[in-house]
Design an enzyme around this catalytic site. Structure first.
Site, PDB file in Angstrom:
ATOM      1  N   GLU A  30       1.356  -1.080   0.378  1.00 20.92           N
ATOM      2  CA  GLU A  30      -0.197   0.149   0.098  1.00 20.92           C
ATOM      3  C   GLU A  30       0.905   1.046   0.130  1.00 20.92           C
ATOM      4  OE1 GLU A  30      -2.734  -0.270   3.302  1.00 20.92           O
ATOM      5  OE2 GLU A  30      -3.373  -2.227   2.772  1.00 20.92           O
TER       6      GLU A  30
ATOM      7  N   GLU B  32      -6.024 -11.191  -1.381  1.00 23.23           N
ATOM      8  CA  GLU B  32      -6.970  -9.970  -0.284  1.00 23.23           C
ATOM      9  C   GLU B  32      -8.581 -10.185  -0.871  1.00 23.23           C
ATOM     10  OE1 GLU B  32      -5.644  -7.483   2.613  1.00 23.23           O
ATOM     11  OE2 GLU B  32      -3.706  -7.805   1.671  1.00 23.23           O
TER      12      GLU B  32
HETATM   13  O1  G3I Z   1      -3.983 -10.120  18.708  1.00 17.69           O
HETATM   14  C1  G3I Z   1      -4.271  -8.566  19.628  1.00 17.69           C
HETATM   15  C2  G3I Z   1      -4.612  -8.584  20.446  1.00 17.69           C
HETATM   16  O2  G3I Z   1      -3.813  -8.515  21.661  1.00 17.69           O
HETATM   17  C3  G3I Z   1      -5.396  -7.398  20.912  1.00 17.69           C
HETATM   18  O3  G3I Z   1      -5.636  -7.736  22.566  1.00 17.69           O
HETATM   19  C4  G3I Z   1      -6.754  -6.511  20.319  1.00 17.69           C
HETATM   20  C5  G3I Z   1      -6.974  -5.656  20.714  1.00 17.69           C
HETATM   21  O4  G3I Z   1      -5.892  -4.618  20.347  1.00 17.69           O
HETATM   22  O5  G3I Z   1      -5.645  -6.414  18.997  1.00 17.69           O
HETATM   23  C6  G3I Z   1      -4.895  -7.195  18.760  1.00 17.69           C
HETATM   24  O6  G3I Z   1      -4.676  -7.368  17.308  1.00 17.69           O
HETATM   25  C7  G3I Z   1      -4.961  -6.680  15.670  1.00 17.69           C
HETATM   26  C8  G3I Z   1      -4.452  -7.876  15.470  1.00 17.69           C
HETATM   27  O7  G3I Z   1      -6.023  -7.532  13.618  1.00 17.69           O
HETATM   28  C9  G3I Z   1      -5.276  -8.861  15.061  1.00 17.69           C
HETATM   29  O8  G3I Z   1      -6.574  -9.529  15.298  1.00 17.69           O
HETATM   30  C10 G3I Z   1      -4.962  -5.773  15.889  1.00 17.69           C
HETATM   31  O9  G3I Z   1      -5.608  -4.976  16.994  1.00 17.69           O
HETATM   32  C11 G3I Z   1      -5.549  -4.949  14.533  1.00 17.69           C
HETATM   33  O10 G3I Z   1      -5.787  -3.826  14.091  1.00 17.69           O
HETATM   34  C12 G3I Z   1      -5.219  -6.483  13.307  1.00 17.69           C
HETATM   35  O11 G3I Z   1      -6.066  -5.704  12.567  1.00 17.69           O
HETATM   36  C13 G3I Z   1      -5.682  -6.415  11.237  1.00 17.69           C
HETATM   37  C14 G3I Z   1      -5.190  -5.705  10.212  1.00 17.69           C
HETATM   38  O12 G3I Z   1      -5.041  -5.654   8.749  1.00 17.69           O
HETATM   39  C15 G3I Z   1      -4.480  -4.628  10.418  1.00 17.69           C
HETATM   40  O13 G3I Z   1      -2.383  -5.558  11.257  1.00 17.69           O
HETATM   41  C16 G3I Z   1      -6.621  -7.229  10.109  1.00 17.69           C
HETATM   42  O14 G3I Z   1      -7.031  -8.473  11.645  1.00 17.69           O
HETATM   43  C17 G3I Z   1      -6.514  -7.432   9.216  1.00 17.69           C
HETATM   44  O15 G3I Z   1      -7.469  -8.650   7.718  1.00 17.69           O
HETATM   45  C18 G3I Z   1      -6.044  -6.809   8.435  1.00 17.69           C
HETATM   46  O16 G3I Z   1      -5.248  -6.902   7.033  1.00 17.69           O
HETATM   47  C19 G3I Z   1      -4.743  -5.964   6.294  1.00 17.69           C
HETATM   48  C20 G3I Z   1      -3.631  -6.630   5.141  1.00 17.69           C
HETATM   49  O17 G3I Z   1      -3.110  -6.765   6.505  1.00 17.69           O
HETATM   50  C21 G3I Z   1      -3.403  -5.486   4.125  1.00 17.69           C
HETATM   51  N1  G3I Z   1      -4.657  -4.812   3.319  1.00 17.69           N
HETATM   52  C22 G3I Z   1      -5.831  -4.587   4.111  1.00 17.69           C
HETATM   53  C23 G3I Z   1      -6.534  -5.551   5.115  1.00 17.69           C
HETATM   54  C24 G3I Z   1      -7.700  -5.774   5.448  1.00 17.69           C
HETATM   55  O18 G3I Z   1      -7.203  -4.358   7.042  1.00 17.69           O
END
Ligand code: G3I
Length: 375
Positions: free
Chosen positions: A168, A282
């Site tokens: 991105e 994705e």
């Molecule tokens: O693991 C922690 C947990 O310990 C904590 O309690 C909780 C609440 O804060 O957060 C958890 O981490 C989360 C993680 O997903 C695992 O579930 C993060 O907050 C959350 O921001 C993260 O979101 C992911 C996001 O990328 C950011 O990394 C989404 O699951 C994931 O589907 C999303 O995927 C992205 C691709 O990488 C790039 N393209 C877009 C796509 C969708 O946004």
């Protein structure tokens, strides 16, 4: 053997059972086109491989710890993509520490289930560990970036089909060149992309190196402009000899948007003419703007995905399709930060329903794979 991986016996014991009802459920109309003998083998993985493509799906430790889901996942999917476990925030709690436990668990699961893997993602402006800003401000950006990529990519050397190296980097509102104003750009200028790809190539010469982005999908002026900006970026990278091998088009689709199949075909052709492969990395389909029954929503979602996939898969340079999750039971679209539908109903953007039944979207992907020219 990873604690995540169901044993082969468990897989064989549950997979057909999990598959059989779904085969006889909603997707049956889609599958009647193939003869009964192929019915039980008609997973998305096998359909893709029959055309010289691959089908993959993102997963995470939570979803793969669910044995029923894991059994269906290992039957339907050929390529595993860790949803969050290989991002900076998961790997790098401090500048001096690398924590590979979760990433290793997913790679062990993939190996145990005879799956290939895609790495996601080496450079991004999200999933950012708190300490990284200070390291970049202290003038250590290049060293930190090179060390991260070298350490992470070499750990899985020879085991990774491909890496999303930079994720991105284009944002239309930003300039010059629509390069997103990220801390990496601020610290290193556009050469951060060169550093990332060259370091990844040196760490694993076998892995395909991918530039990954979203918003390249529909006929909107924004998506049309972003396709042009991404092509310019890729052309510039190739002209400088930067070792990028493929474009990853994320394809977080939105049902109700207009898909211009001709424009998509031309875009895919332009990517190929740069000497690059193309991967749908994705795929999922939001349907905030679609009202109606679940059946009507599912039909609209399936039709929209099909309209997108056909021109992309018709391009010989396209090598695979990955969905961002496999079942609505585990979809970021229903996560805490996701936009909600006005009726409060959960999103249904993935091939399988929360109960793992195949939905029309599964059939649309299956048909698009079946109809793709053989590679
Ligand atoms: O693991 C922690 C947990 O310990 C904590 O309690 C909780 C609440 O804060 O957060 C958890 O981490 C989360 C993680 O997903 C695992 O579930 C993060 O907050 C959350 O921001 C993260 O979101 C992911 C996001 O990328 C950011 O990394 C989404 O699951 C994931 O589907 C999303 O995927 C992205 C691709 O990488 C790039 N393209 C877009 C796509 C969708 O946004």
């Amino acid at each position: 053997m990873s604690p995540l991986a169901p044993t082969r016996r468990q897989l064989l014991a549950t997979a057909p059972a999990v598959l059989a009802p779904t085969l006889l459920a909603g997707a049956c109309t889609e599958l009647q086109r193939s003869d009964r003998s192929a019915l039980l083998g008609a997973t998305l993985r096998l359909r893709a491989e029959a055309r010289g493509l691959f089908f993959g799906a993102a997963a995470n430790r939570t979803s793969l710890a669910d044995r029923a889901f894991a059994a269906t996942y290992t039957a339907e999917v050929g390529v595993l993509v860790p949803e969050t476990e290989m991002k900076w925030r998961a790997l790098r709690p401090t500048e001096g520490a690398f924590t590979f436990g979760s990433a290793d668990a997913l790679m062990d699961f993939a190996a145990g289930a005879n799956l290939r893997a895609r790495g996601h993602t080496l450079v991004w402006h999200e999933a950012w560990p708190e300490w990284l800003d200070a390291a970049l401000s202290a003038g250590r950006a290049a060293a930190v970036l090179e060390q991260h990529i070298e350490r992470v990519v070499s750990r899985y050397r020879g085991r990774m089909h491909s890496w999303d190296v930079v994720n991105e980097a284009i944002r239309l509102q930003d300039s010059p060149g629509h390069l997103r104003q990220t801390p990496w750009l601020e610290a290193l200028g556009p050469r951060y992309l060169d550093i990332a790809f060259r370091t990844a190539r040196a760490a694993d010469p076998q892995a395909l190196l991918v530039y990954n982005d979203f918003g390249l999908d529909d006929a909107s002026p924004a998506d049309s402009a972003k396709r042009a900006a991404v092509l310019d970026l890729l052309s510039d990278l190739k002209a400088r000899g930067v070792p990028v091998d493929a474009l990853g088009t994320q394809a977080h689709l939105r049902a109700g948007q207009v898909i211009d199949q001709g424009a998509l075909a031309q875009f895919a052709r332009s990517v190929a003419q740069l000497g690059l492969k193309l991967i749908v990395t994705e795929l999922d389909v939001r349907d905030h703007g679609i009202s109606g029954t679940l059946e009507e929503r599912d039909r609209a979602i399936a039709d929209h995905a099909r309209r997108f996939l056909d021109p992309i898969l018709a391009e010989p340079a396209t090598i695979g399709v990955v969905t961002w999750g496999l079942s609505d039971r585990y979809s970021w679209l229903n996560g805490p930060r996701a936009e909600r539908r006005s009726d409060g109903q959960p999103q249904r953007g993935l091939p399988l329903a929360p109960d793992l039944a195949r939905k029309p979207l599964w059939g649309a992907i299956a048909r698009a794979l079946d109809d793709a020219p053989r590679r």
